[in-house]
Design a protein around this motif. Structure first.
Motif, mmCIF file in Angstrom:
data_model
loop_
_atom_site.group_PDB
_atom_site.id
_atom_site.type_symbol
_atom_site.label_atom_id
_atom_site.label_comp_id
_atom_site.label_asym_id
_atom_site.label_seq_id
_atom_site.Cartn_x
_atom_site.Cartn_y
_atom_site.Cartn_z
ATOM 1 N N GLU A 116 32.177 24.981 37.565
ATOM 2 C CA GLU A 116 33.127 25.228 36.478
ATOM 3 C C GLU A 116 32.391 25.014 35.167
ATOM 4 O O GLU A 116 31.597 24.064 35.064
ATOM 5 N N ALA A 117 32.633 25.896 34.180
ATOM 6 C CA ALA A 117 31.913 25.785 32.898
ATOM 7 C C ALA A 117 32.515 24.649 32.068
ATOM 8 O O ALA A 117 33.353 24.855 31.202
ATOM 9 N N LEU A 118 32.048 23.415 32.353
ATOM 10 C CA LEU A 118 32.614 22.240 31.678
ATOM 11 C C LEU A 118 31.791 21.821 30.467
ATOM 12 O O LEU A 118 32.058 20.784 29.875
ATOM 13 N N GLY A 119 30.783 22.604 30.119
ATOM 14 C CA GLY A 119 29.982 22.294 28.937
ATOM 15 C C GLY A 119 28.501 22.224 29.254
ATOM 16 O O GLY A 119 28.104 22.080 30.424
ATOM 17 N N LEU A 120 27.689 22.334 28.200
ATOM 18 C CA LEU A 120 26.231 22.327 28.374
ATOM 19 C C LEU A 120 25.745 21.021 29.007
ATOM 20 O O LEU A 120 24.872 21.032 29.883
ATOM 21 N N GLY A 121 26.308 19.885 28.570
ATOM 22 C CA GLY A 121 25.891 18.592 29.128
ATOM 23 C C GLY A 121 26.143 18.560 30.624
ATOM 24 O O GLY A 121 25.299 18.120 31.414
ATOM 25 N N LYS A 123 30.437 30.830 29.675
ATOM 26 C CA LYS A 123 31.384 31.947 29.740
ATOM 27 C C LYS A 123 30.941 33.145 28.906
ATOM 28 O O LYS A 123 31.403 34.257 29.125
ATOM 29 N N GLY A 124 30.094 32.927 27.919
ATOM 30 C CA GLY A 124 29.623 34.038 27.089
ATOM 31 C C GLY A 124 30.747 34.729 26.321
ATOM 32 O O GLY A 124 30.713 35.954 26.128
ATOM 33 N N THR A 125 31.713 33.959 25.845
ATOM 34 C CA THR A 125 32.893 34.575 25.203
ATOM 35 C C THR A 125 32.533 35.348 23.932
ATOM 36 O O THR A 125 33.187 36.353 23.631
ATOM 37 N N ARG A 126 31.497 34.898 23.235
ATOM 38 C CA ARG A 126 31.167 35.595 21.973
ATOM 39 C C ARG A 126 30.537 36.954 22.220
ATOM 40 O O ARG A 126 30.323 37.722 21.293
ATOM 41 N N LEU A 148 17.644 26.946 26.350
ATOM 42 C CA LEU A 148 18.846 27.784 26.334
ATOM 43 C C LEU A 148 18.403 29.244 26.267
ATOM 44 O O LEU A 148 17.661 29.634 25.358
ATOM 45 N N PRO A 149 18.851 30.058 27.233
ATOM 46 C CA PRO A 149 18.295 31.411 27.334
ATOM 47 C C PRO A 149 18.773 32.373 26.259
ATOM 48 O O PRO A 149 18.235 33.470 26.143
ATOM 49 N N ASP A 150 19.785 31.972 25.482
ATOM 50 C CA ASP A 150 20.208 32.890 24.415
ATOM 51 C C ASP A 150 19.446 32.644 23.114
ATOM 52 O O ASP A 150 19.613 33.382 22.146
ATOM 53 N N ILE A 151 18.618 31.620 23.083
ATOM 54 C CA ILE A 151 17.795 31.374 21.892
ATOM 55 C C ILE A 151 16.387 31.885 22.181
ATOM 56 O O ILE A 151 15.701 31.406 23.097
ATOM 57 N N ILE A 157 17.148 25.766 32.992
ATOM 58 C CA ILE A 157 17.733 26.822 32.161
ATOM 59 C C ILE A 157 19.220 26.950 32.510
ATOM 60 O O ILE A 157 19.571 27.496 33.564
ATOM 61 N N PRO A 158 20.097 26.411 31.639
ATOM 62 C CA PRO A 158 21.533 26.506 31.928
ATOM 63 C C PRO A 158 22.031 27.902 31.590
ATOM 64 O O PRO A 158 21.801 28.410 30.491
ATOM 65 N N MET A 159 22.697 28.532 32.532
ATOM 66 C CA MET A 159 23.169 29.908 32.316
ATOM 67 C C MET A 159 24.491 30.145 33.037
ATOM 68 O O MET A 159 24.720 31.232 33.575
HETATM 69 P P1 UTP Z 1 26.803 28.501 24.685
HETATM 70 O O1 UTP Z 1 27.189 27.431 23.758
HETATM 71 O O2 UTP Z 1 26.116 29.691 24.112
HETATM 72 O O3 UTP Z 1 28.138 28.899 25.516
HETATM 73 O O4 UTP Z 1 25.920 27.840 25.795
HETATM 74 P P2 UTP Z 1 28.523 30.184 26.324
HETATM 75 O O5 UTP Z 1 29.690 29.773 27.116
HETATM 76 O O6 UTP Z 1 27.407 30.801 27.097
HETATM 77 O O7 UTP Z 1 28.898 31.250 25.195
HETATM 78 P P3 UTP Z 1 30.184 31.339 24.250
HETATM 79 O O8 UTP Z 1 30.102 30.164 23.317
HETATM 80 O O9 UTP Z 1 31.383 31.268 25.175
HETATM 81 O O10 UTP Z 1 30.034 32.647 23.589
HETATM 82 C C1 UTP Z 1 24.503 27.686 25.675
HETATM 83 C C2 UTP Z 1 23.891 27.841 27.050
HETATM 84 O O11 UTP Z 1 24.446 26.895 27.935
HETATM 85 C C3 UTP Z 1 25.001 27.515 29.081
HETATM 86 C C4 UTP Z 1 25.295 28.957 28.645
HETATM 87 O O12 UTP Z 1 25.262 29.831 29.763
HETATM 88 C C5 UTP Z 1 24.176 29.228 27.639
HETATM 89 O O13 UTP Z 1 23.013 29.687 28.278
HETATM 90 N N1 UTP Z 1 26.223 26.806 29.505
HETATM 91 C C6 UTP Z 1 27.198 26.509 28.616
HETATM 92 C C7 UTP Z 1 26.362 26.478 30.846
HETATM 93 O O14 UTP Z 1 25.472 26.730 31.670
HETATM 94 N N2 UTP Z 1 27.510 25.856 31.248
HETATM 95 C C8 UTP Z 1 28.507 25.539 30.378
HETATM 96 O O15 UTP Z 1 29.531 24.961 30.823
HETATM 97 C C9 UTP Z 1 28.345 25.882 29.017
#
Ligand code: UTP
Length: 255
Positions: free
Chosen positions: A86-91, A15-18, A110-113, A10-12
């Motif tokens: 560092e939040a470098l992306g989901l991959g 940044k959660g910017t939205r 993905l925990p937001d879905i 579970i990636p979490m």
């Molecule tokens: P989101 O695409 O929803 O990105 O990631 P986010 O950063 O959480 O939110 P916004 O787009 O800035 O609003 C989907 C999932 O992947 C995790 C997020 O925590 C979320 O659960 N994720 C995303 C990571 O764990 N690391 C990352 O670098 C990016």
């Protein structure tokens, strides 16, 4: 019964910017639907599909899950926390779980879905995978054209069943170029070979290491299917409007 998948990632660490400003202090996966945080719903889904170990990828210092775990219904299951510094992306986040997963197939949720379904989507993925000799499979659902440019979209071969062979995947296609209306939803059953692909991945769309790019390599090398899963409702709780809709849905009295 298909062989059970033992581990869920579970990636979490995003940044959660939205969902700012609250995500400056409350990680997105701890936003509540009624009195339960989002993370509770997705762990329940993984556990109901037979997972024994839940691997959470968090940012350092954001391990609320450790304090919450004893209060859940699945405290007897193993919780493993790994860090994405560092939040470098989901991959990249999924790649951080490589050592914890080891050499076996695993789910990513993905925990937001949040999905309400007659059978949990992870269970549906495991059943679909078993019907194709263990091939990896990802969940997809149709979305209206105007939403496609902000999502991951699959190109698939026609099939009489909801399990569709994937030809290609595109992250955030430019308007008018999406290969279908089927979008990648946030539930994946993946092979451990993807970790090598993620190790060699370079930043793609929006400068992040995209899971979608590694999925394309998996599709070309060993085959990948898309499952148009059965659902009652699916919510993207990563935005305030999706989160509100989920609260309204789960808050309705059930007959
Ligand atoms: P989101 O695409 O929803 O990105 O990631 P986010 O950063 O959480 O939110 P916004 O787009 O800035 O609003 C989907 C999932 O992947 C995790 C997020 O925590 C979320 O659960 N994720 C995303 C990571 O764990 N690391 C990352 O670098 C990016």
């Amino acid at each position: 019964m298909p062989p059970s998948v033992r581990k869920a990632v579970i990636p979490m660490a995003g940044k959660g910017t939205r969902f700012r400003p609250i995500t400056h202090v409350v990680p997105k996966e701890f936003l509540p639907i009624l009195n339960r945080p989002l993370i509770d719903y997705v762990v329940q889904e993984a556990v109901s599909a037979g997972c024994e170990e839940i691997i959470c990828v968090t940012a350092p210092g954001r391990e609320l899950i450790r304090d919450y775990w004893p209060h859940t219904a699945f405290a007897a299951h193993r919780l493993t926390i790994v860090h994405q510094t560092e939040a470098l992306g989901l991959g990249h986040a999924v790649g951080c779980a490589a050592a914890a997963v080891g050499n076996e197939p695993f789910f990513v949720l993905l925990p937001d879905i949040i999905i309400d379904a007659p059978t949990s989507v992870c269970t549906q993925l495991a059943q679909a995978s078993a019907s194709t000799q263990g091939r990896p499979v990802i969940a997809v659902r149709p979305e209206p054209t105007e939403r496609l440019a902000s999502l991951g979209v699959v190109a698939v071969d026609a099939s009489p069943t909801p399990l569709l062979p994937i030809r290609d995947l595109v992250e955030k296609p430019a308007p008018g170029t999406a290969p279908s209306n089927l979008t990648i939803v946030g539930r994946y059953l993946l092979p451990p070979t993807i970790f090598d692909d993620l190790r060699h991945a370079t930043p793609g769309a929006i400068g992040e290491i995209q899971l979608t790019d590694a999925l394309r390599t998996v599709a070309q090398r060993e085959g990948l299917s898309a499952l148009q899963y059965s659902e009652t409702a699916t919510f993207d709780c990563g935005t305030p409007s999706g989160w509100l809709a989920a609260n309204q849905y789960f808050g309705k009295p059930r007959g």
